[in-house]
Design an enzyme around this catalytic site. Structure first.
Site: not given
Ligand code: URA
Length: 245
Positions: A110
């Site tokens: 993310d």
């Molecule tokens: N899980 C998440 O919630 N975000 C990420 O960036 C990676 C795994």
């Protein structure tokens, strides 16, 4: 593998892969520690095609295709996990400026997650690392508000039902705690979007901050935020092994 003049001498291929000096690689070959395409090679002067040969030293796969590149990046928060962004936000491309090859990122984080992203131009490896069939594990540190329920680890490992199906952690532990700010470490082997945030929110611990610290055998270690490092021959071999290459 052949005994003609085609191909590259095995000790040169091994030395170019960073195993040891050419002389020391000759000793490895003579000692019977090297296999090519599954066969032990001990004779002097064996040649191989580095593009196609599958070489192992002491049972560990050796990366031999010299045009292939493998890096670990510590992605800072706020950077999008793509190589270009139509909205002009900062992307992974900002960190690979010195690398001439076109690289692919292995999966995504993310934008507000930081931590380990692998980058490579080895498409086969990248695809396998992302494929659910190989179940490559990833480890995250998540900051949540404490106190932590004694039962949390058991619940996460047992699994919960999310909007898009069942999800579970393979491992869980409390990593650190300062007042009510608790860092928990979660390992799982899947890559659905926002999976760690959704999993922890579902059990009552919305994530405040998230970082990925491990991807399969590769560890973020002390890599500074916003910096990139080339993976070692050993690490690349471990990645191959993780996805049966
Ligand atoms: N899980 C998440 O919630 N975000 C990420 O960036 C990676 C795994």
């Amino acid at each position: 593998m052949n005994q003609t003049n085609e191909g590259v001498r095995l000790q040169k291929v091994l030395a170019d892969a960073g195993i040891a000096s050419r002389r020391a690689c000759e000793d490895l070959i003579a000692a019977g520690r090297v296999t090519v395409d599954g066969e032990k090679v001990t004779w002097f002067g064996a040649r191989v095609d580095p593009e196609t040969a599958v070489i192992h030293v002491d049972g560990k796969r050796i990366p031999t295709r010299t045009e292939l590149r493998y890096y670990a990046l510590n992605k800072p928060r706020g950077v999008v996990s793509t190589m270009s962004d139509p909205r002009g936000r900062k992307t992974l491309a900002a960190y690979v400026g010195d690398v001439p090859e076109r690289l692919y990122h292995v999966g995504r984080l993310d934008t507000d997650t930081e931590g380990l992203i692998l980058l490579t131009n080895d498409g086969e490896l990248a695809n396998r690392l992302m494929h659910p069939r190989y179940g490559v594990s990833k480890t995250y540190l998540a900051e949540v508000h404490g106190p932590i329920d004694r039962d949390l680890g058991r619940r996460l490992k047992k699994g919960v039902e999310l909007a898009d199906g069942f999800a579970k952690a393979d491992a869980f532990r409390i990593f650190d705690q300062v007042g009510r700010r608790v860092l928990v470490e979660v390992t799982l082997h899947e890559g659905r979007k926002h999976i760690v945030r959704r999993l922890l929110a579902e059990v009552g611990y919305p994530v405040q901050q998230l970082a990925r610290t491990e991807f399969g055998p590769i560890k973020l270690g002390r890599l500074q935020s916003g910096t990139i490092r080339a993976l070692s021959t050993k690490e690349i071999g471990e990645l191959y092994a993780a996805v049966e290459l």
